[in-house]
Scaffold this motif. Structure first.
Motif, PDB file in Angstrom:
ATOM      1  N   VAL A 181      10.196   3.604   0.678  1.00 33.46           N
ATOM      2  CA  VAL A 181      11.536   4.039   0.664  1.00 33.46           C
ATOM      3  C   VAL A 181      12.165   4.440   2.005  1.00 33.46           C
ATOM      4  O   VAL A 181      13.347   3.852   2.291  1.00 33.46           O
ATOM      5  N   GLU A 182      11.397   5.000   2.884  1.00 35.42           N
ATOM      6  CA  GLU A 182      11.865   5.090   4.447  1.00 35.42           C
ATOM      7  C   GLU A 182      12.218   3.643   4.957  1.00 35.42           C
ATOM      8  O   GLU A 182      13.127   3.547   5.785  1.00 35.42           O
ATOM      9  N   GLU A 183      11.326   2.855   4.633  1.00 33.14           N
ATOM     10  CA  GLU A 183      11.196   1.591   5.567  1.00 33.14           C
ATOM     11  C   GLU A 183      12.274   0.425   4.901  1.00 33.14           C
ATOM     12  O   GLU A 183      12.798  -0.530   5.330  1.00 33.14           O
ATOM     13  N   GLY A 184      12.598   0.667   3.672  1.00 34.07           N
ATOM     14  CA  GLY A 184      13.368  -0.165   2.970  1.00 34.07           C
ATOM     15  C   GLY A 184      12.746  -1.282   1.988  1.00 34.07           C
ATOM     16  O   GLY A 184      13.591  -1.951   1.286  1.00 34.07           O
ATOM     17  N   SER A 185      11.576  -1.463   2.165  1.00 36.13           N
ATOM     18  CA  SER A 185      10.963  -2.574   1.513  1.00 36.13           C
ATOM     19  C   SER A 185       9.325  -2.337   1.467  1.00 36.13           C
ATOM     20  O   SER A 185       8.890  -1.812   2.373  1.00 36.13           O
ATOM     21  N   LEU A 186       8.797  -2.943   0.632  1.00 31.98           N
ATOM     22  CA  LEU A 186       7.506  -2.690   0.286  1.00 31.98           C
ATOM     23  C   LEU A 186       6.803  -3.443   1.632  1.00 31.98           C
ATOM     24  O   LEU A 186       5.726  -2.894   2.078  1.00 31.98           O
ATOM     25  N   SER A 187       7.251  -4.703   1.808  1.00 30.88           N
ATOM     26  CA  SER A 187       6.452  -5.152   2.843  1.00 30.88           C
ATOM     27  C   SER A 187       6.405  -4.598   4.313  1.00 30.88           C
ATOM     28  O   SER A 187       5.519  -4.727   5.092  1.00 30.88           O
ATOM     29  N   ALA A 188       7.611  -4.178   4.409  1.00 31.43           N
ATOM     30  CA  ALA A 188       7.911  -3.175   5.762  1.00 31.43           C
ATOM     31  C   ALA A 188       6.920  -1.993   5.662  1.00 31.43           C
ATOM     32  O   ALA A 188       6.102  -1.682   6.770  1.00 31.43           O
ATOM     33  N   ALA A 189       6.843  -1.551   4.524  1.00 30.29           N
ATOM     34  CA  ALA A 189       5.940  -0.302   4.665  1.00 30.29           C
ATOM     35  C   ALA A 189       4.441  -0.761   4.840  1.00 30.29           C
ATOM     36  O   ALA A 189       3.489  -0.013   5.279  1.00 30.29           O
ATOM     37  N   ALA A 190       4.126  -1.978   4.156  1.00 31.10           N
ATOM     38  CA  ALA A 190       2.783  -2.361   4.312  1.00 31.10           C
ATOM     39  C   ALA A 190       2.445  -2.611   5.687  1.00 31.10           C
ATOM     40  O   ALA A 190       1.268  -2.383   6.298  1.00 31.10           O
ATOM     41  N   ARG A 191       3.211  -3.233   6.512  1.00 32.09           N
ATOM     42  CA  ARG A 191       3.205  -3.503   7.981  1.00 32.09           C
ATOM     43  C   ARG A 191       3.061  -2.214   8.764  1.00 32.09           C
ATOM     44  O   ARG A 191       2.343  -1.903   9.485  1.00 32.09           O
ATOM     45  N   LYS A 192       3.852  -1.272   8.522  1.00 29.96           N
ATOM     46  CA  LYS A 192       3.698   0.190   9.113  1.00 29.96           C
ATOM     47  C   LYS A 192       2.401   0.914   8.759  1.00 29.96           C
ATOM     48  O   LYS A 192       1.847   1.427   9.760  1.00 29.96           O
ATOM     49  N   LEU A 193       2.021   0.593   7.440  1.00 33.39           N
ATOM     50  CA  LEU A 193       0.670   1.517   7.216  1.00 33.39           C
ATOM     51  C   LEU A 193      -0.578   0.761   7.408  1.00 33.39           C
ATOM     52  O   LEU A 193      -1.572   1.064   7.198  1.00 33.39           O
ATOM     53  N   ASN A 194      -0.476  -0.516   7.907  1.00 37.93           N
ATOM     54  CA  ASN A 194      -1.514  -1.463   8.163  1.00 37.93           C
ATOM     55  C   ASN A 194      -2.389  -1.832   7.009  1.00 37.93           C
ATOM     56  O   ASN A 194      -3.743  -1.710   6.873  1.00 37.93           O
ATOM     57  N   VAL A 195      -1.567  -2.121   5.829  1.00 37.61           N
ATOM     58  CA  VAL A 195      -2.536  -2.371   4.466  1.00 37.61           C
ATOM     59  C   VAL A 195      -1.704  -3.837   3.971  1.00 37.61           C
ATOM     60  O   VAL A 195      -0.470  -4.105   4.382  1.00 37.61           O
ATOM     61  N   SER A 196      -2.297  -4.122   3.020  1.00 37.32           N
ATOM     62  CA  SER A 196      -1.696  -5.585   2.597  1.00 37.32           C
ATOM     63  C   SER A 196      -0.455  -5.258   1.567  1.00 37.32           C
ATOM     64  O   SER A 196      -0.658  -4.281   0.950  1.00 37.32           O
ATOM     65  N   ALA A 197       0.458  -6.145   1.596  1.00 36.82           N
ATOM     66  CA  ALA A 197       1.437  -6.077   0.729  1.00 36.82           C
ATOM     67  C   ALA A 197       0.850  -5.896  -0.768  1.00 36.82           C
ATOM     68  O   ALA A 197       1.482  -5.145  -1.558  1.00 36.82           O
ATOM     69  N   PRO A 198       0.141  -6.620  -1.219  1.00 35.85           N
ATOM     70  CA  PRO A 198      -0.377  -6.634  -2.574  1.00 35.85           C
ATOM     71  C   PRO A 198      -1.056  -5.312  -2.875  1.00 35.85           C
ATOM     72  O   PRO A 198      -0.887  -4.651  -3.906  1.00 35.85           O
ATOM     73  N   THR A 199      -1.873  -4.630  -1.946  1.00 31.97           N
ATOM     74  CA  THR A 199      -2.519  -3.440  -2.202  1.00 31.97           C
ATOM     75  C   THR A 199      -1.360  -2.424  -2.430  1.00 31.97           C
ATOM     76  O   THR A 199      -1.447  -1.238  -3.209  1.00 31.97           O
ATOM     77  N   LEU A 200      -0.330  -2.300  -1.341  1.00 32.83           N
ATOM     78  CA  LEU A 200       0.673  -1.395  -1.532  1.00 32.83           C
ATOM     79  C   LEU A 200       1.509  -1.408  -2.705  1.00 32.83           C
ATOM     80  O   LEU A 200       1.637  -0.346  -3.407  1.00 32.83           O
ATOM     81  N   THR A 201       1.600  -2.464  -3.062  1.00 31.37           N
ATOM     82  CA  THR A 201       2.624  -2.776  -4.331  1.00 31.37           C
ATOM     83  C   THR A 201       1.541  -2.394  -5.461  1.00 31.37           C
ATOM     84  O   THR A 201       2.327  -1.607  -6.583  1.00 31.37           O
ATOM     85  N   ARG A 202       0.425  -2.635  -5.575  1.00 32.43           N
ATOM     86  CA  ARG A 202      -0.414  -2.145  -6.473  1.00 32.43           C
ATOM     87  C   ARG A 202      -0.463  -0.625  -6.696  1.00 32.43           C
ATOM     88  O   ARG A 202      -0.320  -0.111  -7.848  1.00 32.43           O
ATOM     89  N   ASN A 203      -0.682   0.045  -5.698  1.00 34.27           N
ATOM     90  CA  ASN A 203      -0.733   1.149  -5.550  1.00 34.27           C
ATOM     91  C   ASN A 203       0.392   2.138  -6.038  1.00 34.27           C
ATOM     92  O   ASN A 203       0.646   3.103  -6.802  1.00 34.27           O
ATOM     93  N   VAL A 204       1.734   1.444  -5.747  1.00 30.59           N
ATOM     94  CA  VAL A 204       2.910   1.858  -6.154  1.00 30.59           C
ATOM     95  C   VAL A 204       2.981   2.008  -7.558  1.00 30.59           C
ATOM     96  O   VAL A 204       3.361   2.848  -8.349  1.00 30.59           O
ATOM     97  N   SER A 205       2.774   0.809  -7.998  1.00 30.48           N
ATOM     98  CA  SER A 205       2.887   0.584  -9.539  1.00 30.48           C
ATOM     99  C   SER A 205       2.035   1.356 -10.226  1.00 30.48           C
ATOM    100  O   SER A 205       2.240   1.867 -11.580  1.00 30.48           O
ATOM    101  N   ASP A 206       0.683   1.699  -9.856  1.00 31.96           N
ATOM    102  CA  ASP A 206      -0.213   2.656 -10.518  1.00 31.96           C
ATOM    103  C   ASP A 206       0.060   4.055 -10.676  1.00 31.96           C
ATOM    104  O   ASP A 206      -0.017   4.642 -11.548  1.00 31.96           O
ATOM    105  N   LEU A 207       0.872   4.390  -9.349  1.00 33.05           N
ATOM    106  CA  LEU A 207       1.492   5.657  -9.394  1.00 33.05           C
ATOM    107  C   LEU A 207       2.534   5.973 -10.427  1.00 33.05           C
ATOM    108  O   LEU A 207       2.659   6.882 -11.072  1.00 33.05           O
TER     109      LEU A 207
END
Length: 306
Positions: A14-40
Motif C-alpha cells: 500500500v505504501e509503495e503503490g504496487s506489489l512489485s515495488a514492495a517486493a523490491r523494497k522488501l527484497n523478496v520475489s514478486a510471486p512470493t509477496l503476491t502469494r502471501n498477500v493473497s493467503d492473508l
C-alpha cells in the motif's frame, strides 16, 4: 505463512503503490509477496486489495485492516527494540531528516560530534528541501524550517532564520539600490526554486500586509549554493535564508537590501513523533542536538530593528 510477515508485505504494498515495488523494497520475489498477500486475504476471509493495471486500491475492509496492521507492526517493533535494550541503552540506527543546506551547515557538525560520543549509534541523514513525512521514511527525528502544521509531532524550537534579499556590490553599483520590492522589476533576479521561498514574499511597511513579488528570473536554480554563487558573481538579486549568505555578507561579497520589508523570521524546530516510550538513542540525540543547534543558530533570526 507468517501472519506478521504477510501484514508487513500488505502494508508495504500500500505504501509503495504496487506489489512489485514492495517486493523490491522488501527484497523478496514478486510471486512470493503476491502469494502471501493473497493467503492473508484468504485467512481474513475478505478481499483487502483491489488490483488494477495502474495502481492498488484498498477495499473498505482493507482500509481498516491496514490501519490495524500498522499499529500491530509498530507495537511488535517496539517490543523487539525493548528486548534488545534499545530503550535503556543508546544504540542502533537513528534516522534524521533535514533541509539540504541546513543539514550541511548546521546539523552535520552536530551529528559528527554526537557520533563521537556514542559509538553504538548509527545515523542515516536524509537531506531534502521537501517536507518529509516521518512515518513514510521511518525517520526518528527531523529538523524543520518553517511553520509547523502537523499537531501529532512533538516540537522543540531551536532558533529562527530571516528570509533576506541580497545583491553584489557590483550589481548595486550598476542598477542602484532598490527602495521598495516593486523596484525589483528593474533588476535581474536569481531564483532558488524552493517551495518555502517561491514566490518572494515581503511585508508592507504601512499595513504589515504580506504580498508577493513574482519576477521572471534571469536565472532559476535548484540549490541555495547556486543562488548565492550567482548573486556573488553579479548575475542578479536573490532571495534566500540568511544563514546561506552569512559568510558572503561578512566578507563584503553581498549586501542586504530591502531589510525593512522582510517578513517575520522563519522558526526552526526539532520534531519527532509522539508514540509511547522514547528509545534511548533518540532521547540522547535530542538532549544533545537541541542545545547545540540553539547555539549554532543564536546569531540568526534577529530582525534589522533588533
Amino acid at each position: 505463512m507468517d501472519r506478521l510477515e504477510a501484514m508487513a508485505m500488505l502494508v508495504s504494498s500500500v505504501e509503495e503503490g504496487s506489489l512489485s515495488a514492495a517486493a523490491r523494497k522488501l527484497n523478496v520475489s514478486a510471486p512470493t509477496l503476491t502469494r502471501n498477500v493473497s493467503d492473508l486475504e484468504t485467512m481474513v476471509g475478505t478481499r483487502l486489495l483491489i488490483r488494477t493495471t495502474r495502481k492498488l486500491a484498498l477495499t473498505d475492509a482493507g482500509v481498516e485492516y491496514v490501519a490495524a496492521a500498522k499499529r500491530i507492526l509498530e507495537d511488535v517493533d517496539e517490543l523487539e527494540r525493548r528486548a534488545a535494550g534499545e530503550f535503556t541503552n543508546p544504540r542502533g540506527e537513528l534516522v534524521v531528516t533535514s533541509p539540504v543546506q541546513v543539514a550541511r551547515l548546521r546539523v552535520l557538525p552536530v551529528i559528527n560530534q554526537f557520533l563521537a560520543l556514542y559509538p553504538e549509534i548509527r545515523i542515516r541523514l536524509v537531506q531534502s528541501d521537501r517536507i518529509i513525512d516521518l512515518i513514510d521514511v521511518h525517520a526518528d527525528v527531523a529538523i524543520r524550517v518553517g511553520r509547523l502544521r502537523d499537531s501529532s509531532l512533538v516540537a522543540t524550537r531551536v532558533g529562527a532564520l530571516r528570509v533576506v534579499t541580497v545583491a553584489s556590490p557590483a550589481l548595486l553599483d550598476k542598477y542602484g539600490w532598490p527602495e521598495t520590492p516593486e523596484d525589483l522589476s528593474n533588476f535581474p533576479c536569481v531564483v532558488f526554486d524552493s517551495p518555502s521561498l517561491s514566490p518572494w514574499r515581503y511585508r508592507s511597511q504601512d499595513t504589515g500586509q504580506i504580498y508577493t513579488v513574482a519576477d521572471v528570473p534571469r536565472l532559476l536554480v535548484s540549490s541555495p549554493d547556486a543562488a548565492v554563487d550567482a548573486a556573488i558573481a553579479g548575475t542578479g538579486v536573490t532571495f534566500i535564508l540568511e544563514h546561506d549568505v552569512h559568510d558572503a555578507v561578512v566578507a563584503g561579497k553581498l549586501k542586504y537590501v530591502l531589510q525593512e520589508f522582510e517578513v517575520e523570521p522563519i522558526p526552526v524546530h526539532v520534531v519527532f513523533l509522539s508514540r509511547g516510550a522514547m528509545p534511548a538513542k533518540l532521547r540522547r540525540f535530542i538532549d544533545y542536538a537541541v542545545p547545540q543547534l540553539r547555539e549554532l543558530l543564536a546569531e540568526f533570526g534577529r530582525t534589522p530593528s533588533d
